[in-house]
Write a protein that holds these residues in place. Structure first.
Motif, PDB file in Angstrom:
ATOM      1  N   ASN A 264       2.075  -9.908   0.668  1.00 34.17           N
ATOM      2  CA  ASN A 264       1.749  -8.838   1.119  1.00 34.17           C
ATOM      3  C   ASN A 264       0.178  -9.019   2.355  1.00 34.17           C
ATOM      4  O   ASN A 264      -0.745  -8.659   2.702  1.00 34.17           O
ATOM      5  CB  ASN A 264       0.813  -7.799   0.672  1.00 34.17           C
ATOM      6  CG  ASN A 264      -0.047  -8.283  -0.479  1.00 34.17           C
ATOM      7  OD1 ASN A 264      -0.714  -9.413  -0.628  1.00 34.17           O
ATOM      8  ND2 ASN A 264      -1.193  -7.325  -0.986  1.00 34.17           N
TER       9      ASN A 264
ATOM     10  N   LEU B 165      -2.531 -10.935   2.014  1.00 33.78           N
ATOM     11  CA  LEU B 165      -3.508 -11.375   2.216  1.00 33.78           C
ATOM     12  C   LEU B 165      -3.968 -12.597   2.072  1.00 33.78           C
ATOM     13  O   LEU B 165      -4.969 -12.914   2.515  1.00 33.78           O
ATOM     14  CB  LEU B 165      -4.619 -10.891   0.648  1.00 33.78           C
ATOM     15  CG  LEU B 165      -3.970  -9.706   0.560  1.00 33.78           C
ATOM     16  CD1 LEU B 165      -4.727  -9.083  -1.088  1.00 33.78           C
ATOM     17  CD2 LEU B 165      -4.951  -8.813   1.453  1.00 33.78           C
TER      18      LEU B 165
ATOM     19  N   ARG C 248       0.205  -5.211   8.768  1.00 33.13           N
ATOM     20  CA  ARG C 248      -0.096  -3.292   7.650  1.00 33.13           C
ATOM     21  C   ARG C 248       0.943  -2.722   7.521  1.00 33.13           C
ATOM     22  O   ARG C 248       0.823  -2.472   6.003  1.00 33.13           O
ATOM     23  CB  ARG C 248      -1.019  -2.928   8.930  1.00 33.13           C
ATOM     24  CG  ARG C 248      -2.201  -2.668   8.763  1.00 33.13           C
ATOM     25  CD  ARG C 248      -3.081  -2.271   9.911  1.00 33.13           C
ATOM     26  NE  ARG C 248      -3.269  -0.820   9.095  1.00 33.13           N
ATOM     27  CZ  ARG C 248      -3.481   0.709  10.454  1.00 33.13           C
ATOM     28  NH1 ARG C 248      -4.083   0.006  11.864  1.00 33.13           N
ATOM     29  NH2 ARG C 248      -3.670   1.604  10.663  1.00 33.13           N
TER      30      ARG C 248
ATOM     31  N   ARG D  81       3.011  -3.719   4.507  1.00 32.92           N
ATOM     32  CA  ARG D  81       1.193  -3.391   3.225  1.00 32.92           C
ATOM     33  C   ARG D  81       1.557  -2.291   2.461  1.00 32.92           C
ATOM     34  O   ARG D  81       1.343  -1.986   0.987  1.00 32.92           O
ATOM     35  CB  ARG D  81       0.260  -3.304   3.062  1.00 32.92           C
ATOM     36  CG  ARG D  81      -0.612  -5.194   3.484  1.00 32.92           C
ATOM     37  CD  ARG D  81      -1.707  -5.223   4.106  1.00 32.92           C
ATOM     38  NE  ARG D  81      -2.063  -6.960   4.337  1.00 32.92           N
ATOM     39  CZ  ARG D  81      -2.632  -7.555   4.730  1.00 32.92           C
ATOM     40  NH1 ARG D  81      -3.265  -6.336   5.930  1.00 32.92           N
ATOM     41  NH2 ARG D  81      -2.810  -8.485   4.839  1.00 32.92           N
ATOM     42  N   GLN D  82       2.175  -1.175   3.519  1.00 33.30           N
ATOM     43  CA  GLN D  82       2.214   0.185   3.013  1.00 33.30           C
ATOM     44  C   GLN D  82       2.953   0.378   1.887  1.00 33.30           C
ATOM     45  O   GLN D  82       3.248   1.130   2.108  1.00 33.30           O
ATOM     46  CB  GLN D  82       2.036   0.673   4.278  1.00 33.30           C
ATOM     47  CG  GLN D  82       0.891   1.041   5.045  1.00 33.30           C
ATOM     48  CD  GLN D  82       1.346   1.404   6.061  1.00 33.30           C
ATOM     49  OE1 GLN D  82       2.371   2.743   6.941  1.00 33.30           O
ATOM     50  NE2 GLN D  82       0.274   1.994   7.310  1.00 33.30           N
TER      51      GLN D  82
ATOM     52  N   MET E 104      -0.572  -2.945  -4.474  1.00 29.60           N
ATOM     53  CA  MET E 104      -0.757  -4.431  -5.328  1.00 29.60           C
ATOM     54  C   MET E 104      -1.912  -3.504  -6.513  1.00 29.60           C
ATOM     55  O   MET E 104      -2.483  -3.171  -5.849  1.00 29.60           O
ATOM     56  CB  MET E 104      -1.230  -4.899  -4.091  1.00 29.60           C
ATOM     57  CG  MET E 104      -2.250  -6.392  -4.738  1.00 29.60           C
ATOM     58  SD  MET E 104      -1.325  -7.900  -3.941  1.00 29.60           S
ATOM     59  CE  MET E 104      -2.546  -9.033  -5.100  1.00 29.60           C
TER      60      MET E 104
ATOM     61  N   GLY F 170      -5.325   6.270  -0.165  1.00 23.18           N
ATOM     62  CA  GLY F 170      -4.495   5.652   0.535  1.00 23.18           C
ATOM     63  C   GLY F 170      -3.706   6.812   1.804  1.00 23.18           C
ATOM     64  O   GLY F 170      -4.077   6.822   2.869  1.00 23.18           O
TER      65      GLY F 170
ATOM     66  N   THR G 204      -6.257   8.114   4.490  1.00 22.91           N
ATOM     67  CA  THR G 204      -6.853   7.059   5.658  1.00 22.91           C
ATOM     68  C   THR G 204      -5.082   6.728   6.143  1.00 22.91           C
ATOM     69  O   THR G 204      -5.398   6.900   7.951  1.00 22.91           O
ATOM     70  CB  THR G 204      -7.880   6.139   5.000  1.00 22.91           C
ATOM     71  OG1 THR G 204      -8.356   6.934   4.072  1.00 22.91           O
ATOM     72  CG2 THR G 204      -8.662   5.878   5.702  1.00 22.91           C
ATOM     73  N   VAL G 205      -4.360   5.607   5.832  1.00 22.85           N
ATOM     74  CA  VAL G 205      -3.285   5.410   6.011  1.00 22.85           C
ATOM     75  C   VAL G 205      -2.231   6.334   6.025  1.00 22.85           C
ATOM     76  O   VAL G 205      -1.776   6.314   7.489  1.00 22.85           O
ATOM     77  CB  VAL G 205      -2.672   4.516   5.413  1.00 22.85           C
ATOM     78  CG1 VAL G 205      -1.805   3.474   5.753  1.00 22.85           C
ATOM     79  CG2 VAL G 205      -4.006   3.724   4.958  1.00 22.85           C
TER      80      VAL G 205
ATOM     81  N   MET H 185       0.726   5.679  -2.533  1.00 25.82           N
ATOM     82  CA  MET H 185       1.550   5.021  -1.255  1.00 25.82           C
ATOM     83  C   MET H 185       2.875   4.895  -1.436  1.00 25.82           C
ATOM     84  O   MET H 185       3.420   4.305   0.051  1.00 25.82           O
ATOM     85  CB  MET H 185       0.790   3.667  -1.076  1.00 25.82           C
ATOM     86  CG  MET H 185      -0.308   3.463  -0.612  1.00 25.82           C
ATOM     87  SD  MET H 185      -0.868   4.830   0.993  1.00 25.82           S
ATOM     88  CE  MET H 185      -0.156   3.984   2.865  1.00 25.82           C
TER      89      MET H 185
END
Lengths: 219, 255
Positions: free
Chosen positions: B60, B62, B85, B88-89, B93, B113, B116-117, B165
Motif C-alpha cells: 500500500n 508506505l 492515495r 490505498r483507499q 491495513m 476514513g 475525511t477521505v 473504507m
C-alpha cells in the motif's frame, strides 16, 4: 517614612484601564502567535527547502534577540520600512507576536515530531492526503501535548507585555510609571503594580501547572 | 505463467513480480513473486526480519519498491503520491500496534476514513461506523476512547476502521503480536469471520494455528525471499523445504 496609599485609590481607574490593556495585549498576541507558530512549524516540516529555511531564519532571529530590542526596532524600523506609522499598540503587537510566534513554532515542531510515525501511516493507509493526516490526526494530538508549554509561554508573555511600556503603550506598567512620575510615590505605585500582576499571574500559573498535570503525560 | 500448483479460478487481486526493496545496504526483499486471488486468505510466515512486513508495507505504498512490480487488478501500482492515495483507499491495513487515533472515540476512529477521505455526510459515516463496530462485537464501546479499551478491543476497532473504507483487500501486519494471550482469540475470530464472508486477505502472522486453519495459501519467507509456498496442508504437514520444517519446529509446531 510615610506611605500615602491614597495615591493608589485616586488612580484606580487608570490602573484598571492599564490592566485591561495588558490582558488585551496578552490575548491578542497569543491569538496571533498560535496560528503563527503552527505556520512556522508546518513550513519547517514541509520538506520544501525555501519554506524550511525561511521558517528557521525567522525563528532563530526572534528567539535570540532581546525582546526589548525587538520592541524598539519595531517602533523605529517599521514606519521607515513600510512607510506607514502604526499605533504603539499595533507596533507592540507586531513585536510580541514575532517573538512569541518564534517560541510557539519550536513548541509545535517538537509536539508534531513527538507523535509517532505509525499515526500518520495509519491515516495515510486510510487514503488520507498528507495534509489531511496532519489536520485530522497529528495536529490535534500535538496540540494536546504542547498545551502545557503554551500555557507557560502565556504566563511569561503576560509579564513580558510590561516591556512595551518603553514605546508608550498605555498598559499596566506604563500607567503605573506615569502615576509615579506625576506623584513621586514610588513605593506605593510599585506595590500596587506588583499586587495586580501577581494576583492576575498566579491563577494563570496555577492553571498552567494543572494543564501540565492533566496533559503533560500522555498515552 | 502459473506460479502456483494450488491455482484457483478466482481472478488475481494482487500479483507480485520480482519485487525488490533495499534499506541502505540491507536487502529486505530480494525478488519476491507471488499472487493473491479474490476471496483468498494468504498468510505470510517466516522469521522476523525476513521481509514479510516490508512486502505488506510496499503493497500500500508506505514503502516504495526498488525493483519489480506490484499489480492490483491488472494495473501496475503507481509510484506517485496521488495515484498511490487512490490505491490505498482500496486496501485496508491493520497494524501490529493498532495505531488507533487516541483523541477520537472508537466510533470516530471508524468513521474517520469515510468522513475525511470519502467526504460522506457525518450521519452516514457514523451509521456505517456503528454497523461495523456491531460487526466486530463492540457496539457498546462506540463512545469509548482507545485508552479505555483492551488490546484486543483496540485491534477489533482498528479492523472496523479499515473495513469502513470498503476495501477490496485487507492487509494485516502481525495483528496479534502486540496482544495479551487472552485477547488474541477475539481478534482471530473476527478475522476468521471476515475470511468466511469472502474478504481477500493478506496476513503476516506468527499464529500458526490460524494460518493452518484459515489460510488458503501459505508463503514462507526467509532473508527477503520466498523459500516455499503452497496450501497449508503442504506447509504444515509435509513441507518440501528443509528450512520450512526447521522454522516451524523452532516455533514448537508439532504438525
Amino acid at each position: 517614612m510615610n506611605l500615602h496609599w491614597s495615591v493608589v485609590w485616586d488612580n484606580a481607574g487608570a490602573l484598571a484601564r492599564g490592566t485591561e490593556l495588558t490582558v488585551l495585549l496578552t490575548v491578542a498576541t497569543m491569538a496571533l502567535a498560535v496560528p503563527g507558530g503552527i505556520l512556522l512549524a508546518l513550513m519547517r516540516l514541509s520538506g520544501s527547502r525555501p519554506f524550511a529555511w525561511f521558517s528557521a531564519s525567522l525563528t532563530e532571529l526572534f528567539r535570540n534577540l532581546p525582546l526589548l530590542l525587538v520592541i524598539y526596532a519595531s517602533y523605529y524600523v517599521l514606519p521607515l520600512a513600510l512607510g506607514v506609522a502604526f499605533s504603539p499598540f499595533v507596533t507592540a503587537l507586531v513585536a510580541l507576536g514575532l517573538n512569541v510566534s518564534a517560541y510557539n513554532g519550536e513548541t509545535f515542531r517538537a509536539g508534531i515530531a513527538s507523535i509517532r510515525k505509525g499515526q500518520s501511516e495509519a491515516a495515510l493507509a486510510l487514503g488520507m492526503s498528507g495534509w489531511q493526516a496532519m489536520r485530522v490526526v497529528v495536529l490535534p494530538q500535538a496540540a494536546r501535548r504542547v498545551l502545557p508549554v503554551l500555557a507557560s509561554t502565556w504566563v511569561s508573555l503576560f509579564k513580558d507585555t510590561s516591556l512595551v511600556s518603553v514605546i508608550s503603550v498605555g498598559e499596566l506598567a506604563y500607567t503605573a510609571m506615569l502615576i509615579r512620575s506625576r506623584t513621586f510615590r514610588v513605593l506605593e505605585v510599585l506595590t500596587a503594580m506588583a499586587v495586580i500582576y501577581w494576583f492576575l499571574g498566579y491563577p494563570q500559573a496555577k492553571l498552567a501547572d494543572w494543564l501540565n498535570r492533566r496533559f503533560g503525560v500522555s498515552e | 505463467m502459473n506460479m502456483r500448483d494450488d491455482e484457483t479460478d478466482a481472478p488475481k487481486v494482487l500479483t507480485y513480480l520480482d519485487v525488490r526493496k533495499i534499506f541502505g545496504s540491507f536487502v529486505a526483499l530480494a525478488g519476491v513473486s507471488m499472487e493473491v486471488h479474490k476471496t483468498e486468505v494468504v498468510c505470510l510466515i517466516g522469521p522476523s526480519g525476513s521481509g514479510k512486513s516490508t512486502l505488506l508495507r510496499c503493497t500500500n505504498g508506505l514503502e516504495s519498491i526498488d525493483g519489480g512490480e506490484i499489480i492490483l487488478d491488472g494495473h501496475t501500482l503507481p509510484r506517485d503520491g496521488r495515484g498511490m492515495r487512490a490505491v490505498r483507499q482500496r486496501m485496508g491495513m491493520v497494524f501490529q500496534n493498532f495505531e488507533l487515533f487516541p483523541h477520537m472515540t472508537a466510533l470516530a476512529n471508524v468513521a474517520s476514513g469515510p468522513l475525511t477521505v470519502l467526504r460522506l455526510p457525518r450521519r452516514e459515516a457514523e451509521e456505517r461506523a456503528a454497523a461495523l463496530l456491531e460487526k466486530v462485537g463492540l457496539a457498546d464501546k462506540a463512545k469509548s476512547y482507545p485508552a479505555n479499551l483492551s488490546g484486543g478491543q483496540q485491534q477489533r476497532v482498528a479492523i472496523a476502521r479499515a473495513l469502513a473504507m470498503q476495501p477490496e483487500v485487507m492487509l494485516f501486519d502481525e495483528p496479534t503480536s502486540a496482544l495479551d494471550p487472552e485477547t488474541i482469540g477475539e481478534v482471530l475470530n473476527v478475522m476468521k469471520a471476515l475470511a468466511e464472508e469472502g474478504m481477500t486477505m493478506l496476513v503476516v502472522t506468527h499464529e500458526m494455528n490460524f494460518a493452518r486453519r484459515v489460510a488458503n495459501h501459505v508463503v514462507v519467507f526467509e532473508r527477503g525471499t520466498i523459500i516455499e509456498q503452497g496450501p497449508p496442508t503442504q506447509i504444515f504437514d509435509a513441507p518440501l523445504v528443509v528450512r520450512t520444517r526447521e522454522f516451524l519446529s523452532h516455533l514448537g509446531w508439532a504438525g
